[in-house]
Design an enzyme around this catalytic site. Structure first.
Site, PDB file in Angstrom:
ATOM      1  N   ASP A 121      32.019  14.836  24.325  1.00  0.00           N
ATOM      2  CA  ASP A 121      33.076  14.060  23.688  1.00  0.00           C
ATOM      3  C   ASP A 121      33.381  14.613  22.298  1.00  0.00           C
ATOM      4  O   ASP A 121      32.584  15.340  21.706  1.00  0.00           O
ATOM      5  CB  ASP A 121      32.634  12.602  23.591  1.00  0.00           C
ATOM      6  CG  ASP A 121      33.799  11.626  23.542  1.00  0.00           C
ATOM      7  OD1 ASP A 121      34.964  12.082  23.464  1.00  0.00           O
ATOM      8  OD2 ASP A 121      33.546  10.409  23.602  1.00  0.00           O
ATOM      9  N   ASP A 164      41.450   8.699  25.470  1.00  0.00           N
ATOM     10  CA  ASP A 164      41.512   7.238  25.344  1.00  0.00           C
ATOM     11  C   ASP A 164      42.909   6.704  25.663  1.00  0.00           C
ATOM     12  O   ASP A 164      43.840   6.835  24.865  1.00  0.00           O
ATOM     13  CB  ASP A 164      41.121   6.823  23.925  1.00  0.00           C
ATOM     14  CG  ASP A 164      39.686   7.220  23.596  1.00  0.00           C
ATOM     15  OD1 ASP A 164      38.940   7.557  24.527  1.00  0.00           O
ATOM     16  OD2 ASP A 164      39.321   7.206  22.401  1.00  0.00           O
ATOM     17  N   GLU A 201      37.395  17.143  17.842  1.00  0.00           N
ATOM     18  CA  GLU A 201      38.740  17.334  17.281  1.00  0.00           C
ATOM     19  C   GLU A 201      38.775  17.148  15.761  1.00  0.00           C
ATOM     20  O   GLU A 201      39.616  17.735  15.095  1.00  0.00           O
ATOM     21  CB  GLU A 201      39.725  16.326  17.906  1.00  0.00           C
ATOM     22  CG  GLU A 201      39.761  16.330  19.418  1.00  0.00           C
ATOM     23  CD  GLU A 201      38.811  15.301  20.016  1.00  0.00           C
ATOM     24  OE1 GLU A 201      38.657  15.290  21.241  1.00  0.00           O
ATOM     25  OE2 GLU A 201      38.219  14.507  19.234  1.00  0.00           O
TER      26      GLU A 201
END
Length: 762
Positions: free
Chosen positions: A415, A482, A418
């Protein structure tokens, strides 16, 4: 980035230099270098105080032409660079006369005008694909003294552009301004987790801008008839990739930037997650798994999200002893139930983690330019960032993951990646911070994927990754990030996945039911059908569980039906996975990829082809209404056997246990004999389903068998259907299905054999 005020004027403070003519041509070493003054040369005095643009043409691979535009060439190289697979033996040719120079690689040529204003056309088979015009190239200096280089390539009448990574807004890029800059923006914004500076045209070419840093794309915005791309600095490197079809473009592009790795068969099964902020322990996990088994819901992977670790300690890779006192024993018990295990990780190290001090002391965490550990409080208090440019940091980080693998973990959800700072930081290897922002995801996923390859084998390595850039397709699988739990977000997720597929990524997944919030039962059931007709399928949420019985009993039935359907399709899906690895084609394909010449199909973004034979149109309506488009021919509904004629649009209402899912005219669909797991012998007991095969037509079906493949050739001649097999020793059968999906003719055989059956009369 925009530089102009309308078509004629520059924005305040901007100055621009443009190549006017080609003054000199240098040919040699497989390249062409063009020296282009930025003004006319009427006499020798015009060569004084006259900047020159240097344009260099190369070919890294057959059918790919590189263009490098430079102002000052004495700057030191900035890294990292995209890792390209080049062919040093590629054959090129140069033809030159007084008016033109043509540089050719395979079917693609760049034709440069020599006798007048600057101009360069890119041609394939004599047809101009796109052009650089007299006003296309610009060396720009802004009001703050920063330098930029831009190119503008023409857009033809009726031409559509796609790609630029996983983008959730309008599917066609025309009319959009896009900056390729990875951000944690969810699926409901114009930001993207996976930015790829590559766009694809339905005219049969692609353009790859080989800059890991921010690239600004103005797609028919700064100039409506051109795509502008620009970077800050003194040079711009891009590649034009030939077709002739969009699929051919992807083959060439992924040969250049890397093909997706193989993924294990078990990864195609259903993944179930603990969800994010929910309360759970081993008893909770066991209740979910036993609940799936009691309801005969096939489950392949169980995923532990963030809170398998202690709060404020992410990531220290230590199981929370309050909820998981016996991790090895628990993982062994899950393995006994036939499950694989995935664990959530990220590259951020919380200050309270013991690993923080260890990483800081040894130089494994990103530093500021003053030499301190870079820290902030977003996500985890006082967190630092693993510096993957340091080989010792990679070894340190992956050694912690190896401990988890030794305990029994099989895969990692990589995950984040970024939120990478660019100001006031210094990377271990001296990488440029602007270029590292997007490239960080590549190093992060590569480190974890290569560990899995070493520990589990190359055919067993699989990630569930969120961030990426060009080349990230080498380390699958990626999911959409998400999303909200609504039909609108379900549709935007699909647009993102189709866009990513047109950017070179072979596999893609999404959170079934949506991540944020709790979906309405109808949304959940519709998303289940979509999710289980996707490359990879995961039930995951934020603050609520995603077990089907949490919604209603029909949700259980729908999940069972579509999970079993996907398991039965594994002989077909395994062939699509092989094509992703060998050809770079995505398993989930935008309509433009399969039907680039069907003008009604190319812009459709509410449906897709699952491979080349199955069309899927998810239902985005609470009342079950679906609008879908079928290209030419007679299509057959996979579940009911009903026939629909194309080309044309159809509007129909579907129950929660169905959706528009149609088999292509002339396709023969291989179905497996196992319905409760994906990792089985896909050939043993195989059924070849024949729906529409015209007299005189032939269909070929390949099913991978390890490194090889079994092949069936089916030929209809009048009232007879002949089937021959090779590459198998297993029993198989062929079935002709009638209008209601019922068998109307069938035959069986074993191994490499031939059989003939009577084609049923009309």
């Amino acid at each position: 980035m925009r530089f102009t005020d309308g078509y004629w004027q520059l924005l305040p403070g901007m100055t621009v230099l443009r190549p006017k003519v080609v003054e000199q041509v240098e040919v040699g070493d497989g390249r062409v270098r063009l020296h282009c003054p930025t003004g006319p040369l009427r006499h020798r005095g015009d060569t004084l105080n006259r900047p020159v643009v240097t344009v260099t043409l190369t070919s890294p691979a057959e059918g790919v032409l590189g263009v490098r535009i430079e102002h000052f060439t004495g700057l030191r190289p900035r890294h990292p660079e995209f890792e390209l697979v080049t062919d040093p033996e590629v054959a090129t040719s140069v033809e030159q006369d007084e008016q033109t120079l043509t540089f050719t690689s395979g079917p693609l040529s760049a034709r440069v005008g020599l006798g007048g204003e600057w101009g360069m056309d890119f041609l394939a088979d004599g047809r101009v694909l796109t052009s650089s015009t007299p006003r296309s190239i610009g060396l720009v200096t802004d009001g703050e003294g920063r330098h930029h280089v831009h190119e503008q390539l023409t857009i033809g009448v009726g031409e559509h552009l796609f790609g630029l990574g996983e983008r959730f807004g309008p599917f066609v890029r025309n009319g959009q301004s896009v900056d390729t800059w990875n951000a944690d923006g969810g699926t409901s914004s114009d930001q993207a987790y996976k930015n790829v500076p590559f766009y694809l045209s339905d005219r049969g070419y692609g353009v790859f801008v080989a800059h890991p840093e921010r690239v600004g794309f103005e797609v028919g915005t700064e100039v409506v008839s051109r795509t502008q791309f620009s970077v800050e600095g003194q040079h711009l490197q891009y590649y034009v990739v030939a077709g002739p079809t969009p699929a051919d473009v992807l083959r060439r592009y992924t040969r250049l930037t890397g093909r997706p790795a193989a993924v294990p068969d078990w990864s195609f099964g259903l993944w179930l997650s603990t969800s994010f902020t929910t309360e759970y322990d081993e008893a909770t996990v066991t209740s979910f798994i036993d609940g799936m088994r009691e309801r005969e819901l096939p489950l392949s992977v169980f995923h532990f999200d963030c809170f398998w670790m202690r709060q404020f300690h992410w990531c220290d890779f230590v199981w929370d002893p309050a909820t998981f006192p016996d991790p090895p024993g628990m993982l062994a018990r899950l393995r006994e139930k036939g499950l694989r295990v995935s664990a959530w990780i990220n590259p951020y190290i919380a200050q309270r983690s013991e690993l923080f001090a260890e990483g800081a002391e040894n130089g494994y965490l990103l530093r500021t330019t003053e030499g301190d550990v870079w820290q902030w409080d977003m996500w985890q208090a006082g967190m630092g960032l693993v510096d993957f440019t340091n080989p010792d940091a990679v070894e340190w980080y992956t050694s912690k993951l190896k401990t988890l693998l030794d305990q029994g973990v099989d895969a990692f959800k990589t995950d984040f990646g970024e939120r990478i700072p660019t100001e006031g930081v210094r990377w271990h290897d001296g990488s440029d911070p602007q270029r590292m922002h997007n490239w960080y995801a590549q190093l992060y996923n590569q480190a974890v994927h290569e560990l899995l390859e070493r520990q589990r084998g190359k055919d067993q390595a699989v990630l569930f990754a969120r961030s990426a850039t060009a080349g990230g397709q080498r380390f699958p699988v990626h999911w959409g990030g998400d999303c909200e739990s609504t039909f609108v977000s379900m549709a935007e997720s699909l647009r993102g996945g189709l866009s990513l597929g047109l950017s070179g990524f072979g596999y893609w997944s999404h959170d079934i039911g949506g991540f944020e919030g709790t979906p309405d039962p109808t949304v959940f059931k519709r998303w289940v059908a979509f999710g289980l007709l996707s490359s990879h399928s995961r039930l995951h949420g934020s603050s609520s569980y995603r077990v089907p019985w949490a919604f209603d009993e029909e949700a259980v039935d729908v999940t069972r039906r579509f999970t079993r359907l996907k398991m039965s399709l594994m002989p077909y899906l395994s062939r699509l996975a092989r094509e992703a690895q060998t050809d770079g084609l995505p398993m989930m394909r935008a309509m433009v990829l399969q039907y680039p010449h069907d003008k009604a199909a190319v812009t459709v973004d509410t449906q897709y082809m699952l491979g080349d034979d199955v069309l899927v149109a998810p239902v985005f309506d609470a009342d079950g209404w679906a609008d879908y488009y079928l290209p030419a021919g007679t299509w057959t509904h996979l579940l009911t056997g009903e026939k629909r004629q194309g080309p044309g649009w159809h509007r129909e209402q579907y129950g929660n246990d169905s959706l528009p899912v149609f088999v292509r005219p002339g396709a023969v669909l291989p179905r497996g004999a196992v319905l409760d797991r994906p990792d089985y012998d896909h050939v043993d007991g195989l059924t070849l389903e024949v729906r529409e095969l015209a007299d005189g037509e032939q269909a070929v079906v390949d099913v991978p068998t390890g490194e090889d493949a079994a092949r069936w050739v089916l030929t209809r001649t009048g009232g007879a259907l002949t089937v021959t097999a090779r590459g198998t020793q297993q029993p198989w059968r062929v079935v002709v299905l009638g209008a209601g999906g019922e068998p109307v003719a069938e035959a069986s055989a074993t191994g490499a054999a031939a059989t003939t059956l009577t084609w049923p009369p009309a």
